[in-house]
Design a protein around this motif. Structure first.
Motif, PDB file in Angstrom:
ATOM      1  N   GLU A  39      51.826 -75.529  57.033  1.00 13.90           N
ATOM      2  CA  GLU A  39      52.872 -75.917  57.907  1.00 13.90           C
ATOM      3  C   GLU A  39      53.147 -74.815  58.929  1.00 13.90           C
ATOM      4  O   GLU A  39      53.999 -75.070  59.896  1.00 13.90           O
ATOM      5  CB  GLU A  39      54.024 -76.393  57.038  1.00 13.90           C
ATOM      6  CG  GLU A  39      54.368 -75.369  56.551  1.00 13.90           C
ATOM      7  CD  GLU A  39      55.687 -75.563  55.574  1.00 13.90           C
ATOM      8  OE1 GLU A  39      56.993 -75.653  56.323  1.00 13.90           O
ATOM      9  OE2 GLU A  39      55.815 -76.068  54.469  1.00 13.90           O
ATOM     10  N   MET A  40      52.589 -73.889  58.697  1.00 14.80           N
ATOM     11  CA  MET A  40      52.588 -72.779  59.738  1.00 14.80           C
ATOM     12  C   MET A  40      51.434 -71.870  59.748  1.00 14.80           C
ATOM     13  O   MET A  40      50.300 -71.990  58.896  1.00 14.80           O
ATOM     14  CB  MET A  40      53.779 -71.703  59.529  1.00 14.80           C
ATOM     15  CG  MET A  40      53.653 -71.102  58.178  1.00 14.80           C
ATOM     16  SD  MET A  40      55.057 -69.871  57.515  1.00 14.80           S
ATOM     17  CE  MET A  40      56.380 -71.325  57.381  1.00 14.80           C
ATOM     18  N   SER A  41      51.267 -70.924  60.939  1.00 13.96           N
ATOM     19  CA  SER A  41      49.876 -70.134  60.949  1.00 13.96           C
ATOM     20  C   SER A  41      50.091 -68.954  60.414  1.00 13.96           C
ATOM     21  O   SER A  41      51.500 -68.108  59.676  1.00 13.96           O
ATOM     22  CB  SER A  41      49.654 -69.992  62.304  1.00 13.96           C
ATOM     23  OG  SER A  41      50.860 -69.214  63.235  1.00 13.96           O
ATOM     24  N   ARG A  42      49.472 -67.885  60.135  1.00 16.29           N
ATOM     25  CA  ARG A  42      49.361 -66.781  59.823  1.00 16.29           C
ATOM     26  C   ARG A  42      50.407 -65.851  60.752  1.00 16.29           C
ATOM     27  O   ARG A  42      51.075 -65.046  60.375  1.00 16.29           O
ATOM     28  CB  ARG A  42      47.956 -65.766  59.944  1.00 16.29           C
ATOM     29  CG  ARG A  42      47.997 -64.444  59.587  1.00 16.29           C
ATOM     30  CD  ARG A  42      46.645 -63.647  59.816  1.00 16.29           C
ATOM     31  NE  ARG A  42      46.813 -62.366  59.502  1.00 16.29           N
ATOM     32  CZ  ARG A  42      46.526 -61.424  58.462  1.00 16.29           C
ATOM     33  NH1 ARG A  42      45.857 -62.135  57.432  1.00 16.29           N
ATOM     34  NH2 ARG A  42      46.704 -60.400  58.146  1.00 16.29           N
ATOM     35  N   ASP A  44      52.699 -67.164  61.977  1.00 15.02           N
ATOM     36  CA  ASP A  44      54.141 -67.279  61.727  1.00 15.02           C
ATOM     37  C   ASP A  44      54.588 -66.613  60.519  1.00 15.02           C
ATOM     38  O   ASP A  44      55.783 -66.123  60.576  1.00 15.02           O
ATOM     39  CB  ASP A  44      54.286 -68.841  61.581  1.00 15.02           C
ATOM     40  CG  ASP A  44      53.819 -69.750  62.913  1.00 15.02           C
ATOM     41  OD1 ASP A  44      54.336 -69.370  63.849  1.00 15.02           O
ATOM     42  OD2 ASP A  44      53.568 -71.048  62.763  1.00 15.02           O
ATOM     43  N   VAL A  45      53.745 -66.427  59.677  1.00  9.94           N
ATOM     44  CA  VAL A  45      53.881 -65.829  58.352  1.00  9.94           C
ATOM     45  C   VAL A  45      54.410 -64.244  58.737  1.00  9.94           C
ATOM     46  O   VAL A  45      55.257 -63.654  58.284  1.00  9.94           O
ATOM     47  CB  VAL A  45      53.191 -65.765  57.430  1.00  9.94           C
ATOM     48  CG1 VAL A  45      53.275 -64.872  56.086  1.00  9.94           C
ATOM     49  CG2 VAL A  45      52.767 -67.273  56.945  1.00  9.94           C
ATOM     50  N   LEU A  61      59.365 -67.383  51.388  1.00 14.06           N
ATOM     51  CA  LEU A  61      58.698 -68.564  51.864  1.00 14.06           C
ATOM     52  C   LEU A  61      58.333 -69.559  50.806  1.00 14.06           C
ATOM     53  O   LEU A  61      57.417 -70.284  50.472  1.00 14.06           O
ATOM     54  CB  LEU A  61      57.050 -67.826  51.923  1.00 14.06           C
ATOM     55  CG  LEU A  61      56.894 -66.942  53.130  1.00 14.06           C
ATOM     56  CD1 LEU A  61      55.549 -66.082  53.080  1.00 14.06           C
ATOM     57  CD2 LEU A  61      56.891 -67.611  54.436  1.00 14.06           C
ATOM     58  N   LYS A  64      56.899 -73.440  50.842  1.00 13.35           N
ATOM     59  CA  LYS A  64      56.141 -73.637  51.962  1.00 13.35           C
ATOM     60  C   LYS A  64      54.853 -74.040  51.659  1.00 13.35           C
ATOM     61  O   LYS A  64      54.073 -73.870  50.564  1.00 13.35           O
ATOM     62  CB  LYS A  64      55.966 -72.354  52.903  1.00 13.35           C
ATOM     63  CG  LYS A  64      57.320 -71.699  53.290  1.00 13.35           C
ATOM     64  CD  LYS A  64      58.147 -72.670  54.396  1.00 13.35           C
ATOM     65  CE  LYS A  64      59.308 -72.063  54.871  1.00 13.35           C
ATOM     66  NZ  LYS A  64      60.134 -73.004  56.031  1.00 13.35           N
ATOM     67  N   LEU A  66      51.148 -73.784  52.380  1.00 15.41           N
ATOM     68  CA  LEU A  66      50.480 -72.354  53.198  1.00 15.41           C
ATOM     69  C   LEU A  66      48.874 -72.581  52.644  1.00 15.41           C
ATOM     70  O   LEU A  66      47.988 -71.536  52.915  1.00 15.41           O
ATOM     71  CB  LEU A  66      50.913 -71.132  52.667  1.00 15.41           C
ATOM     72  CG  LEU A  66      52.334 -70.798  53.092  1.00 15.41           C
ATOM     73  CD1 LEU A  66      52.887 -69.590  52.277  1.00 15.41           C
ATOM     74  CD2 LEU A  66      52.645 -70.618  54.385  1.00 15.41           C
TER      75      LEU A  66
END
Length: 268
Positions: A39-42, A44-45, A61, A64, A66
């Motif tokens: 649901e997100m990119s690296r 974003d993390v 997190l 999440k 991932l």
């Protein structure tokens, strides 16, 4: 849905080892986007990690999605990844020391060379994951690692034994069925009542390890160091106990189960 799937898995584990090894994924749709996509990119993390550090705390997190992300080399010390999905994720060299990985998913994830010192892994599902060369010293891996690789990993002081003081959770255990533990450091590891059937323990250091009541049927311990290891009620049916080091110093060696069915000589 995830909570129901995990509760079902706990019930199966408590019911008995033969059922547990087959049905840890009961109720989980492993083809769903929640299990296969992120649901997100690296980036974003990394941004969330930076924000957490600015606040002086670890990143949260939890829950999440991932899966499939490349999170290699990130600093995730103390991170809350409870119930997160990281199936097929790359975490090579990632620092997860002290992280909360309870009820998380790491199926076929690559954690080679990662640091998971004192990580909490109760209820984790990490089938076929790669922990080769990883550091899991003092980690608590009460979960399903069937088919995973811990070749050359450090598992010294690992706390994977069933807690018989808690009757409601007394049969929760580490599932290391068909796991590669060749050359692994298991000095002082607690694997009491753990599932180690068909595990590859060739050349592993089991010095002072607790194997009381563990299932070692079909496991290969060729060349392993078992000095001080506790084998009381450990099932060794079909296990290869060849060229062991420190066998004369193993504890309760005579109290093994199915010792007459173990393989103690090299096949010509």
């Amino acid at each position: 849905m995830r909570a129901l799937a995990f509760c079902a898995a706990l019930a199966i584990l408590a019911a008995g080892p033969a059922v547990a090894e087959q049905d840890m994924l009961l109720g989980a749709d492993m083809t769903s986007p929640a299990m296969t996509q992120a649901e997100m990119s690296r980036a974003d993390v990394e941004a969330l990690i930076a924000q957490a550090k600015a606040r002086g705390g670890p990143v949260d997190l939890s829950g999440k999605a991932l899966s499939g992300l490349d999170l290699s080399g990130l600093d995730l010390r103390g991170a809350n990844l409870r119930t997160a999905r990281l199936n097929r994720a790359a975490l090579r060299g990632t620092d997860l020391s002290g992280a909360n990985l309870e009820q998380s998913w790491f199926i076929k994830a690559d954690l080679s060379g990662a640091r998971l010192v004192a990580a909490r892994m109760f209820g984790i599902t990490a089938r076929d994951a790669n922990f080769s060369g990883a550091d899991l010293g003092r980690a608590v891996p009460i979960g399903d690692f069937r088919g995973a690789s811990f070749s050359g990993a450090n598992l010294a002081g690992l706390k994977g034994g069933a807690d018989i003081r808690n009757q409601s959770m007394g049969l929760m255990r580490t599932v290391f069925v068909s796991v590669n533990l060749s050359g692994a450091n298991l000095r002082g590891a607690d694997l009491g009542r753990a599932r180690l059937d068909y595990a590859d323990l060739r050349g592993a250091d089991l010095t002072d390890a607790v194997l009381m009541g563990a299932d070692l049927s079909g496991a290969n311990l060729t060349g392993a160091n078992v000095a001080g290891a506790d084998f009381k009620n450990a099932d060794v049916a079909g296990a290869r106990l060849v060229d062991l080091k420190g066998e004369d110093r193993a504890r309760d060696w005579a109290a093994r189960v199915n010792a007459e069915r173990a393989i103690t000589r090299r096949r010509e």
